[in-house]
Design a protein around this motif. Structure first.
Motif, PDB file in Angstrom:
ATOM      1  N   GLU A   1      22.361  66.462  54.129  1.00 50.46           N
ATOM      2  CA  GLU A   1      23.618  66.694  53.724  1.00 50.46           C
ATOM      3  C   GLU A   1      24.034  68.516  53.557  1.00 50.46           C
ATOM      4  O   GLU A   1      24.913  68.863  53.731  1.00 50.46           O
ATOM      5  N   ALA A   2      23.087  68.528  52.609  1.00 46.48           N
ATOM      6  CA  ALA A   2      22.878  69.864  52.081  1.00 46.48           C
ATOM      7  C   ALA A   2      22.421  71.432  52.962  1.00 46.48           C
ATOM      8  O   ALA A   2      22.755  72.270  52.576  1.00 46.48           O
ATOM      9  N   ASN A   3      22.204  70.760  53.552  1.00 40.94           N
ATOM     10  CA  ASN A   3      21.729  71.504  55.004  1.00 40.94           C
ATOM     11  C   ASN A   3      22.976  71.821  55.841  1.00 40.94           C
ATOM     12  O   ASN A   3      23.068  73.350  55.708  1.00 40.94           O
ATOM     13  N   ILE A   4      23.954  70.611  55.846  1.00 40.51           N
ATOM     14  CA  ILE A   4      25.166  70.409  56.755  1.00 40.51           C
ATOM     15  C   ILE A   4      26.255  71.302  56.091  1.00 40.51           C
ATOM     16  O   ILE A   4      26.479  72.267  56.577  1.00 40.51           O
ATOM     17  N   ASN A   5      26.110  71.490  54.583  1.00 42.62           N
ATOM     18  CA  ASN A   5      26.907  71.977  53.881  1.00 42.62           C
ATOM     19  C   ASN A   5      26.731  73.797  53.458  1.00 42.62           C
ATOM     20  O   ASN A   5      27.682  74.022  54.142  1.00 42.62           O
ATOM     21  N   ALA A   6      25.649  74.084  53.471  1.00 45.71           N
ATOM     22  CA  ALA A   6      25.676  75.055  53.188  1.00 45.71           C
ATOM     23  C   ALA A   6      26.160  75.847  54.775  1.00 45.71           C
ATOM     24  O   ALA A   6      25.630  77.212  54.398  1.00 45.71           O
ATOM     25  N   GLY A   7      24.715  75.607  55.523  1.00 44.66           N
ATOM     26  CA  GLY A   7      24.487  76.256  56.420  1.00 44.66           C
ATOM     27  C   GLY A   7      25.935  75.923  57.091  1.00 44.66           C
ATOM     28  O   GLY A   7      26.182  77.862  57.451  1.00 44.66           O
ATOM     29  N   ILE A   8      26.571  75.596  57.324  1.00 40.84           N
ATOM     30  CA  ILE A   8      27.860  75.733  57.993  1.00 40.84           C
ATOM     31  C   ILE A   8      29.318  76.377  57.487  1.00 40.84           C
ATOM     32  O   ILE A   8      29.882  76.988  57.937  1.00 40.84           O
ATOM     33  N   ALA A   9      28.887  76.161  56.462  1.00 33.22           N
ATOM     34  CA  ALA A   9      30.144  76.504  55.067  1.00 33.22           C
ATOM     35  C   ALA A   9      29.620  78.537  55.659  1.00 33.22           C
ATOM     36  O   ALA A   9      30.587  79.771  55.561  1.00 33.22           O
ATOM     37  N   ALA A  10      28.419  78.978  55.916  1.00 35.85           N
ATOM     38  CA  ALA A  10      27.662  80.465  56.264  1.00 35.85           C
ATOM     39  C   ALA A  10      28.474  81.279  57.243  1.00 35.85           C
ATOM     40  O   ALA A  10      28.689  81.930  57.335  1.00 35.85           O
ATOM     41  N   ALA A  11      28.288  80.258  58.360  1.00 33.87           N
ATOM     42  CA  ALA A  11      28.326  80.160  59.716  1.00 33.87           C
ATOM     43  C   ALA A  11      29.781  81.065  59.381  1.00 33.87           C
ATOM     44  O   ALA A  11      31.078  81.329  59.749  1.00 33.87           O
ATOM     45  N   HIS A  12      30.763  79.608  58.426  1.00 30.31           N
ATOM     46  CA  HIS A  12      32.589  79.651  58.616  1.00 30.31           C
ATOM     47  C   HIS A  12      33.053  81.121  57.677  1.00 30.31           C
ATOM     48  O   HIS A  12      34.400  82.423  58.280  1.00 30.31           O
ATOM     49  N   GLN A  13      31.880  81.786  57.071  1.00 29.64           N
ATOM     50  CA  GLN A  13      32.230  82.478  55.773  1.00 29.64           C
ATOM     51  C   GLN A  13      32.358  83.906  56.877  1.00 29.64           C
ATOM     52  O   GLN A  13      32.534  84.918  56.822  1.00 29.64           O
ATOM     53  N   ILE A  14      30.943  84.090  57.727  1.00 33.09           N
ATOM     54  CA  ILE A  14      30.496  85.496  58.867  1.00 33.09           C
ATOM     55  C   ILE A  14      31.410  85.247  59.733  1.00 33.09           C
ATOM     56  O   ILE A  14      32.165  86.547  59.821  1.00 33.09           O
ATOM     57  N   VAL A  15      32.080  84.525  60.275  1.00 34.48           N
ATOM     58  CA  VAL A  15      33.991  83.990  61.021  1.00 34.48           C
ATOM     59  C   VAL A  15      34.627  84.939  60.568  1.00 34.48           C
ATOM     60  O   VAL A  15      35.875  85.355  60.954  1.00 34.48           O
ATOM     61  N   ALA A  16      35.143  84.726  59.165  1.00 39.41           N
ATOM     62  CA  ALA A  16      36.117  84.588  58.134  1.00 39.41           C
ATOM     63  C   ALA A  16      35.633  85.964  58.090  1.00 39.41           C
ATOM     64  O   ALA A  16      36.919  86.947  57.963  1.00 39.41           O
ATOM     65  N   PHE A  17      34.902  86.821  57.519  1.00 45.10           N
ATOM     66  CA  PHE A  17      34.173  87.655  57.871  1.00 45.10           C
ATOM     67  C   PHE A  17      35.200  88.758  58.556  1.00 45.10           C
ATOM     68  O   PHE A  17      35.448  89.700  58.608  1.00 45.10           O
ATOM     69  N   PHE A  18      34.751  88.563  60.102  1.00 39.25           N
ATOM     70  CA  PHE A  18      34.714  89.588  60.834  1.00 39.25           C
ATOM     71  C   PHE A  18      36.097  89.244  61.402  1.00 39.25           C
ATOM     72  O   PHE A  18      36.569  89.952  61.822  1.00 39.25           O
ATOM     73  N   ARG A  19      36.307  87.765  61.728  1.00 35.31           N
ATOM     74  CA  ARG A  19      37.269  87.899  62.131  1.00 35.31           C
ATOM     75  C   ARG A  19      39.120  88.247  61.364  1.00 35.31           C
ATOM     76  O   ARG A  19      40.010  89.329  61.352  1.00 35.31           O
ATOM     77  N   ASP A  20      38.377  87.768  60.319  1.00 31.61           N
ATOM     78  CA  ASP A  20      39.914  88.072  59.094  1.00 31.61           C
ATOM     79  C   ASP A  20      40.530  88.634  57.564  1.00 31.61           C
ATOM     80  O   ASP A  20      40.398  89.020  56.804  1.00 31.61           O
ATOM     81  N   GLY A  21      38.383  89.115  57.936  1.00 31.51           N
ATOM     82  CA  GLY A  21      38.096  90.863  56.915  1.00 31.51           C
ATOM     83  C   GLY A  21      37.774  89.578  55.233  1.00 31.51           C
ATOM     84  O   GLY A  21      38.500  90.072  54.172  1.00 31.51           O
ATOM     85  N   ILE A  22      37.772  88.918  55.276  1.00 33.47           N
ATOM     86  CA  ILE A  22      37.679  87.289  54.146  1.00 33.47           C
ATOM     87  C   ILE A  22      36.037  87.483  53.518  1.00 33.47           C
ATOM     88  O   ILE A  22      35.537  87.501  54.402  1.00 33.47           O
ATOM     89  N   ASN A  23      36.206  88.068  52.404  1.00 33.48           N
ATOM     90  CA  ASN A  23      35.030  88.297  51.418  1.00 33.48           C
ATOM     91  C   ASN A  23      34.689  87.886  50.330  1.00 33.48           C
ATOM     92  O   ASN A  23      34.157  87.684  49.139  1.00 33.48           O
ATOM     93  N   ARG A  24      35.346  86.876  50.219  1.00 30.07           N
ATOM     94  CA  ARG A  24      35.773  86.039  48.638  1.00 30.07           C
ATOM     95  C   ARG A  24      33.713  85.397  48.624  1.00 30.07           C
ATOM     96  O   ARG A  24      34.419  85.360  46.700  1.00 30.07           O
ATOM     97  N   PHE A  25      33.166  84.953  48.387  1.00 25.93           N
ATOM     98  CA  PHE A  25      31.579  84.855  48.339  1.00 25.93           C
ATOM     99  C   PHE A  25      31.110  86.546  47.986  1.00 25.93           C
ATOM    100  O   PHE A  25      29.865  86.050  47.499  1.00 25.93           O
TER     101      PHE A  25
END
Ligand code: 3PG
Length: 306
Positions: free
Chosen positions: A278-302
């Motif tokens: 569960e933790a691997n899924i939560n943290a790993g997939i969140a990391a992947a989404h954060q990368i996509v959000a960063f490159f696509r939309d410049g989101i850099n919240r964390f």
């Protein structure tokens, strides 16, 4: 765009599949470096990566220098003491973490180890219960809050120290705020550590605090080994045969401590607080989404290296 997952301690396969899905759906390429045995393997793998997802993997100047295309490194987890923040900032590489994503897993392990300690490592002898006992939480972040929630189920009396967290937040969780570290250790038979490893906290828990624990005190460390002054810990355990130390992080002096104090100390062989599917899924997939959000939309919240 190439995203590298570099994990010396791999994620569960199901989490890697989820990460791959997010990255490939965005049109990026995923590369995987798991269980690498030498730093050179990491240096080779980062050479053409635009983004890296890591766990406790060390990202220092050398790794940053080898990663010529790197724009972002995401630590899939909470603590980011493994990333050279200054060096990454100087290079214009964004560093992020994924706060909260693995905190329930760590909090559950706190109780796994605490119950084991009070049941004498399950050796068949008579132990004690947690119900009605006092638990002090040292830092009320995401893990500390989950520890408080679970402790309520055990009907423990919970208090917490966190100078960075308003009293109202602590009180709203049904927890008593404490304002001095001495009071935290003197007033609680159980103390659970959740402070990050920083210049300020390194070796900050030692003889003086540990010997303040009331009779049959148990110190539970699922944070970082660096926050413990191991010499002070050994001295405290020597003087107070009623005290136990259980940790999800093998101390540097593990062998000496084990030889001297036997079942009064316990260490996991490898940090495993966040080692659940569960933790691997939560943290790993969140990391992947954060990368996509960063490159696509410049989101850099964390971002943690501002
Ligand atoms: C964290 O800081 O998120 C935890 O210590 C987990 O670390 P890990 O990803 O290396 O298991």
């Amino acid at each position: 765009m190439k995203v590298l997952v570099a994990t010396e301690k791999p994620f569960a396969a199901v989490a890697v599949n989820g990460i791959r899905q997010v990255i490939e759906d965005a049109g990026y390429k995923l590369a995987l470096l798991e269980k690498y045995a030498s730093k050179q393997e990491l240096l080779n793998a980062v050479a053409d990566a635009d983004a890296i997802i890591i766990r406790s993997d060390i990202v220092d100047q050398e790794v940053l220098d080898a990663a010529k295309n790197l724009k972002i490194v995401v630590r899939a987890g909470a603590g980011y003491d493994n990333i050279d923040l200054e060096a990454s900032k100087a290079k214009g590489v964004v560093a992020q973490n994924t706060p909260g994503q693995n905190s329930n897993a760590v909090a559950e392990l706190v109780f796994g180890m605490t119950v084991m300690a009070v049941r004498n490592m399950y050796n068949g002898t008579s132990g004690t219960e947690l119900k009605g006992k006092k638990l002090g939480i040292h830092a009320f972040g995401q893990v500390g809050r989950n520890v408080a929630r679970i402790a309520k189920g055990f009907e423990m009396e919970v208090s917490a120290l966190d100078p960075y967290c308003p009293d109202e937040v602590i009180t709203a969780a049904g927890v008593t705020p404490i304002h001095s570290v001495e009071e935290l250790y003197s007033g609680n038979q159980f103390v659970s550590l959740h402070i990050p490893a920083t210049a300020e906290t390194k070796k900050s828990v030692g003889y003086d605090l540990i010997t303040r624990l009331p009779k049959n005190g148990v110190l539970i460390n699922t944070a970082r080994k660096e926050v413990i002054d191991e010499e002070g810990l050994a001295k405290a355990l020597e003087e107070r045969p009623d005290i136990k130390y259980v940790a999800d992080i093998k101390p540097d002096t593990a062998e000496e401590l084990k030889a001297k104090f036997g079942d009064r100390v316990f260490f996991t062989p490898k940090k495993m607080g966040a080692q659940t599917a569960e933790a691997n899924i939560n943290a790993g997939i969140a990391a992947a989404h954060q990368i996509v959000a960063f490159f696509r939309d410049g989101i850099n919240r964390f971002q943690v290296n501002k």
